[in-house]
Design a protein around this motif. Structure first.
Motif, PDB file in Angstrom:
ATOM      1  N   THR A  65     -22.078 -23.643-106.602  1.00 34.05           N
ATOM      2  CA  THR A  65     -23.359 -23.513-105.902  1.00 34.05           C
ATOM      3  C   THR A  65     -23.650 -24.639-104.908  1.00 34.05           C
ATOM      4  O   THR A  65     -24.608 -24.541-104.152  1.00 34.05           O
ATOM      5  CB  THR A  65     -24.521 -23.456-106.920  1.00 34.05           C
ATOM      6  N   LYS A  66     -22.852 -25.693-104.921  1.00 30.97           N
ATOM      7  CA  LYS A  66     -23.112 -26.792-103.982  1.00 30.97           C
ATOM      8  C   LYS A  66     -23.067 -26.269-102.544  1.00 30.97           C
ATOM      9  O   LYS A  66     -22.149 -25.560-102.141  1.00 30.97           O
ATOM     10  CB  LYS A  66     -22.091 -27.912-104.151  1.00 30.97           C
ATOM     11  N   HIS A  67     -24.105 -26.592-101.772  1.00 35.68           N
ATOM     12  CA  HIS A  67     -24.245 -26.160-100.374  1.00 35.68           C
ATOM     13  C   HIS A  67     -24.162 -24.635-100.243  1.00 35.68           C
ATOM     14  O   HIS A  67     -23.574 -24.101 -99.297  1.00 35.68           O
ATOM     15  CB  HIS A  67     -23.177 -26.823 -99.495  1.00 35.68           C
ATOM     16  N   ILE A  68     -24.803 -23.962-101.192  1.00 40.32           N
ATOM     17  CA  ILE A  68     -24.843 -22.495-101.121  1.00 40.32           C
ATOM     18  C   ILE A  68     -25.620 -22.062 -99.875  1.00 40.32           C
ATOM     19  O   ILE A  68     -25.397 -20.994 -99.315  1.00 40.32           O
ATOM     20  CB  ILE A  68     -25.466 -21.917-102.413  1.00 40.32           C
ATOM     21  N   ILE A  69     -26.530 -22.928 -99.435  1.00 42.02           N
ATOM     22  CA  ILE A  69     -27.203 -22.719 -98.149  1.00 42.02           C
ATOM     23  C   ILE A  69     -26.501 -23.601 -97.133  1.00 42.02           C
ATOM     24  O   ILE A  69     -26.612 -24.822 -97.152  1.00 42.02           O
ATOM     25  CB  ILE A  69     -28.706 -23.087 -98.223  1.00 42.02           C
ATOM     26  N   ASN A  70     -25.716 -22.968 -96.268  1.00 39.74           N
ATOM     27  CA  ASN A  70     -24.902 -23.697 -95.289  1.00 39.74           C
ATOM     28  C   ASN A  70     -24.914 -22.949 -93.960  1.00 39.74           C
ATOM     29  O   ASN A  70     -25.634 -21.956 -93.802  1.00 39.74           O
ATOM     30  CB  ASN A  70     -23.474 -23.859 -95.815  1.00 39.74           C
ATOM     31  N   LYS A  71     -24.151 -23.427 -93.024  1.00 44.31           N
ATOM     32  CA  LYS A  71     -24.127 -22.830 -91.688  1.00 44.31           C
ATOM     33  C   LYS A  71     -23.780 -21.348 -91.735  1.00 44.31           C
ATOM     34  O   LYS A  71     -24.415 -20.507 -91.071  1.00 44.31           O
ATOM     35  CB  LYS A  71     -23.130 -23.579 -90.806  1.00 44.31           C
ATOM     36  N   LYS A  72     -22.795 -21.003 -92.556  1.00 39.27           N
ATOM     37  CA  LYS A  72     -22.343 -19.618 -92.643  1.00 39.27           C
ATOM     38  C   LYS A  72     -23.400 -18.721 -93.277  1.00 39.27           C
ATOM     39  O   LYS A  72     -23.680 -17.625 -92.780  1.00 39.27           O
ATOM     40  CB  LYS A  72     -21.050 -19.556 -93.460  1.00 39.27           C
ATOM     41  N   SER A  73     -23.995 -19.165 -94.369  1.00 43.19           N
ATOM     42  CA  SER A  73     -24.990 -18.328 -95.050  1.00 43.19           C
ATOM     43  C   SER A  73     -26.266 -18.215 -94.235  1.00 43.19           C
ATOM     44  O   SER A  73     -26.908 -17.156 -94.198  1.00 43.19           O
ATOM     45  CB  SER A  73     -25.293 -18.876 -96.455  1.00 43.19           C
ATOM     46  N   ILE A  74     -26.645 -19.290 -93.556  1.00 47.07           N
ATOM     47  CA  ILE A  74     -27.842 -19.247 -92.708  1.00 47.07           C
ATOM     48  C   ILE A  74     -27.667 -18.241 -91.575  1.00 47.07           C
ATOM     49  O   ILE A  74     -28.594 -17.527 -91.200  1.00 47.07           O
ATOM     50  CB  ILE A  74     -28.168 -20.651 -92.166  1.00 47.07           C
ATOM     51  N   ALA A  75     -26.461 -18.156 -91.037  1.00 51.79           N
ATOM     52  CA  ALA A  75     -26.183 -17.217 -89.940  1.00 51.79           C
ATOM     53  C   ALA A  75     -26.389 -15.767 -90.367  1.00 51.79           C
ATOM     54  O   ALA A  75     -26.702 -14.899 -89.533  1.00 51.79           O
ATOM     55  CB  ALA A  75     -24.752 -17.422 -89.444  1.00 51.79           C
ATOM     56  N   LEU A  76     -26.226 -15.488 -91.673  1.00 48.68           N
ATOM     57  CA  LEU A  76     -26.405 -14.128 -92.176  1.00 48.68           C
ATOM     58  C   LEU A  76     -27.880 -13.753 -92.339  1.00 48.68           C
ATOM     59  O   LEU A  76     -28.215 -12.569 -92.425  1.00 48.68           O
ATOM     60  CB  LEU A  76     -25.721 -13.981 -93.539  1.00 48.68           C
ATOM     61  N   MET A  77     -28.740 -14.741 -92.381  1.00 49.22           N
ATOM     62  CA  MET A  77     -30.144 -14.509 -92.724  1.00 49.22           C
ATOM     63  C   MET A  77     -30.953 -13.903 -91.583  1.00 49.22           C
ATOM     64  O   MET A  77     -30.571 -13.985 -90.418  1.00 49.22           O
ATOM     65  CB  MET A  77     -30.789 -15.832 -93.179  1.00 49.22           C
ATOM     66  N   LYS A  78     -32.086 -13.325 -91.963  1.00 48.49           N
ATOM     67  CA  LYS A  78     -33.023 -12.807 -90.978  1.00 48.49           C
ATOM     68  C   LYS A  78     -33.597 -13.951 -90.143  1.00 48.49           C
ATOM     69  O   LYS A  78     -33.690 -15.084 -90.627  1.00 48.49           O
ATOM     70  CB  LYS A  78     -34.189 -12.088 -91.685  1.00 48.49           C
ATOM     71  N   ASP A  79     -33.960 -13.652 -88.928  1.00 51.09           N
ATOM     72  CA  ASP A  79     -34.604 -14.666 -88.090  1.00 51.09           C
ATOM     73  C   ASP A  79     -35.936 -15.082 -88.714  1.00 51.09           C
ATOM     74  O   ASP A  79     -36.679 -14.250 -89.226  1.00 51.09           O
ATOM     75  CB  ASP A  79     -34.848 -14.117 -86.682  1.00 51.09           C
ATOM     76  N   ARG A  80     -36.211 -16.370 -88.691  1.00 54.80           N
ATOM     77  CA  ARG A  80     -37.432 -16.971 -89.215  1.00 54.80           C
ATOM     78  C   ARG A  80     -37.578 -16.791 -90.718  1.00 54.80           C
ATOM     79  O   ARG A  80     -38.671 -16.630 -91.269  1.00 54.80           O
ATOM     80  CB  ARG A  80     -38.674 -16.457 -88.483  1.00 54.80           C
ATOM     81  N   VAL A  81     -36.447 -16.813 -91.415  1.00 55.61           N
ATOM     82  CA  VAL A  81     -36.432 -16.732 -92.868  1.00 55.61           C
ATOM     83  C   VAL A  81     -37.152 -17.936 -93.474  1.00 55.61           C
ATOM     84  O   VAL A  81     -37.179 -19.021 -92.883  1.00 55.61           O
ATOM     85  CB  VAL A  81     -34.975 -16.656 -93.387  1.00 55.61           C
ATOM     86  N   MET A  82     -37.745 -17.756 -94.641  1.00 55.73           N
ATOM     87  CA  MET A  82     -38.339 -18.868 -95.383  1.00 55.73           C
ATOM     88  C   MET A  82     -37.409 -19.218 -96.540  1.00 55.73           C
ATOM     89  O   MET A  82     -37.005 -18.338 -97.307  1.00 55.73           O
ATOM     90  CB  MET A  82     -39.723 -18.498 -95.930  1.00 55.73           C
ATOM     91  N   ILE A  83     -37.060 -20.503 -96.665  1.00 54.41           N
ATOM     92  CA  ILE A  83     -36.197 -20.970 -97.751  1.00 54.41           C
ATOM     93  C   ILE A  83     -36.970 -21.983 -98.591  1.00 54.41           C
ATOM     94  O   ILE A  83     -37.539 -22.929 -98.057  1.00 54.41           O
ATOM     95  CB  ILE A  83     -34.910 -21.617 -97.206  1.00 54.41           C
ATOM     96  N   ILE A  84     -36.964 -21.762 -99.903  1.00 53.21           N
ATOM     97  CA  ILE A  84     -37.658 -22.644-100.845  1.00 53.21           C
ATOM     98  C   ILE A  84     -36.640 -23.177-101.852  1.00 53.21           C
ATOM     99  O   ILE A  84     -35.878 -22.400-102.449  1.00 53.21           O
ATOM    100  CB  ILE A  84     -38.779 -21.895-101.603  1.00 53.21           C
ATOM    101  N   ASN A  85     -36.645 -24.492-102.055  1.00 52.70           N
ATOM    102  CA  ASN A  85     -35.733 -25.080-103.043  1.00 52.70           C
ATOM    103  C   ASN A  85     -36.483 -26.004-103.988  1.00 52.70           C
ATOM    104  O   ASN A  85     -36.931 -27.082-103.603  1.00 52.70           O
ATOM    105  CB  ASN A  85     -34.613 -25.859-102.342  1.00 52.70           C
ATOM    106  N   THR A  86     -36.630 -25.564-105.239  1.00 54.55           N
ATOM    107  CA  THR A  86     -37.239 -26.401-106.282  1.00 54.55           C
ATOM    108  C   THR A  86     -36.226 -26.683-107.377  1.00 54.55           C
ATOM    109  O   THR A  86     -36.593 -27.055-108.490  1.00 54.55           O
ATOM    110  CB  THR A  86     -38.473 -25.708-106.893  1.00 54.55           C
ATOM    111  N   SER A  87     -34.940 -26.518-107.067  1.00 53.68           N
ATOM    112  CA  SER A  87     -33.903 -26.661-108.087  1.00 53.68           C
ATOM    113  C   SER A  87     -33.161 -27.990-107.978  1.00 53.68           C
ATOM    114  O   SER A  87     -33.482 -28.948-108.668  1.00 53.68           O
ATOM    115  CB  SER A  87     -32.922 -25.492-108.012  1.00 53.68           C
ATOM    116  N   ARG A  88     -32.163 -28.064-107.101  1.00 56.21           N
ATOM    117  CA  ARG A  88     -31.396 -29.286-106.884  1.00 56.21           C
ATOM    118  C   ARG A  88     -31.107 -29.440-105.397  1.00 56.21           C
ATOM    119  O   ARG A  88     -30.773 -28.474-104.706  1.00 56.21           O
ATOM    120  CB  ARG A  88     -30.073 -29.276-107.675  1.00 56.21           C
ATOM    121  N   GLY A  89     -31.205 -30.667-104.910  1.00 58.17           N
ATOM    122  CA  GLY A  89     -31.052 -30.929-103.485  1.00 58.17           C
ATOM    123  C   GLY A  89     -29.717 -30.499-102.915  1.00 58.17           C
ATOM    124  O   GLY A  89     -29.627 -30.030-101.776  1.00 58.17           O
TER     125      GLY A  89
END
Length: 341
Positions: free
Chosen positions: A220-244
């Motif tokens: 799961t490290k860097h599960i949010i990265n350049k590649k995954s962000i590119a797949l997302m909808k424009d103006r997506v909201m991302i919330i992280n209360t788990s681990r940096g």
């Protein structure tokens, strides 16, 4: 052996201690009778020397408990490493096993505390209540720039459906959201409640809001990265209360600059051990990445406070002491998830 008998010799040393730690652990130690010692410093290779005649070391999320530290603890005859949190990515479990040190954690203290904080971040980013508060205090009653959106009907993607992910799903269901979820194990109860389990790629592609509730590990490290962000909808909201470490900070900054990420709420941060839980208001912050993040008007940063409720802190103290008692007295383990070694 009774609690009273072991209290004569059992000494617990706390690292990364905050004022509230002392309040809650001292309050609930009345029922256990351990000798408590508190250090406000982080546990690492240098500070391990502070430990003297200690049976248990109690650590938090940013303490360093690698092989080198564990070796030092073993030389000092430490018997138990007690995590007062759910995550244990900062502990070398293999090393602890080799050196014969038991490890325990608090797998679930108040899932609702973290889930509710994630909701608070969503609502704040969306309805911009933090900005409205400051405006009104300056007698600015304009609504320009405060436009939000209805949560009802929006697709929320949940990555990680443990206790916190489940609690979060129940809350967003109440807002009338469409809920997608990803985990390595499908939860049939959540499916009955209307949650649809999908692939990680589908979460990224179809969610308008993505909330992270998974542990930090190699997968799961860097599960949010350049590649995954590119797949997302424009103006997506991302919330992280788990681990940096779930978010690759550099990629998030690029996503914000490009407008791909419309909102970012983080209660955790990759390099938070150098910042969080401290008052640095009179210092020059040397971390350029966090400074850049905080410069965006659509980013909300809180300093690892999602767990910070009276109920959660009470449960953390009770479960931590209970784990220690079980391990010291070699009692039968009821909460299997609490004992890692």
């Amino acid at each position: 052996m009774s609690t009273k008998e072991i209290s004569v010799t059992a000494k617990v040393a706390f690292f990364s201690t905050q004022a509230y730690d002392k309040v809650f652990f001292e309050k609930h130690n009345i029922d256990f009778g351990y000798k408590l010692e508190f250090f406000d410093t982080q546990l690492n290779e240098q500070t391990a020397k502070l430990i003297q005649d200690t049976d248990v070391v109690c650590v938090f999320v940013n303490d360093v408990v690698n092989e080198s530290v564990i070796k030092k603890l073993a030389k000092k005859n430490v018997k138990i490493i007690a995590l007062r949190c759910a995550g244990f990515n900062n502990v070398d479990l293999e090393a602890a096993k080799r050196f014969g040190i038991k490890v325990c954690r608090v797998p679930a203290y108040s899932p609702e505390a973290v889930a509710e904080h994630a909701i608070a971040m969503i609502l704040t980013l969306n309805r911009k209540t933090h900005k409205a508060y400051n405006r009104v205090r300056e007698q600015n009653f304009s609504l320009n720039g405060l436009l939000g959106f209805d949560l009802r009907g929006k697709t929320v993607g949940i990555i990680g459906t443990g206790n916190i992910g489940k609690a979060f799903a129940k809350i967003v269901k109440g807002f009338g959201c469409n809920i997608l979820a990803y985990d390595i194990v499908t939860d049939s109860e959540m499916e009955k409640d209307g949650v649809t389990f999908v692939s990680l790629e589908t979460i990224f592609k179809e969610s308008e809001i993505i909330s992270l509730h998974c542990p930090l590990n190699e997968q799961t490290k860097h599960i949010i990265n350049k590649k995954s962000i590119a797949l997302m909808k424009d103006r997506v909201m991302i919330i992280n209360t788990s681990r940096g470490g779930l978010i690759e900070t550099a990629s998030a900054i690029e996503g914000l600059k490009e407008g791909k990420i419309g909102y970012l709420g983080i209660d955790v941060y990759e390099q938070e051990e150098k910042l969080f839980f401290r008052d640095l208001s009179a210092d020059i912050i040397q971390d350029d990445a966090i400074q850049r993040l905080m410069s965006f008007p659509n980013v909300l940063v809180t300093a690892h406070q999602a767990f910070f409720t009276n109920e959660a802190l009470t449960q953390i103290a009770l479960v931590t002491f209970g784990n220690i008692q079980v391990l010291l007295e070699n009692k039968e383990i009821e909460n299997k998830a609490a004992i890692l070694i």
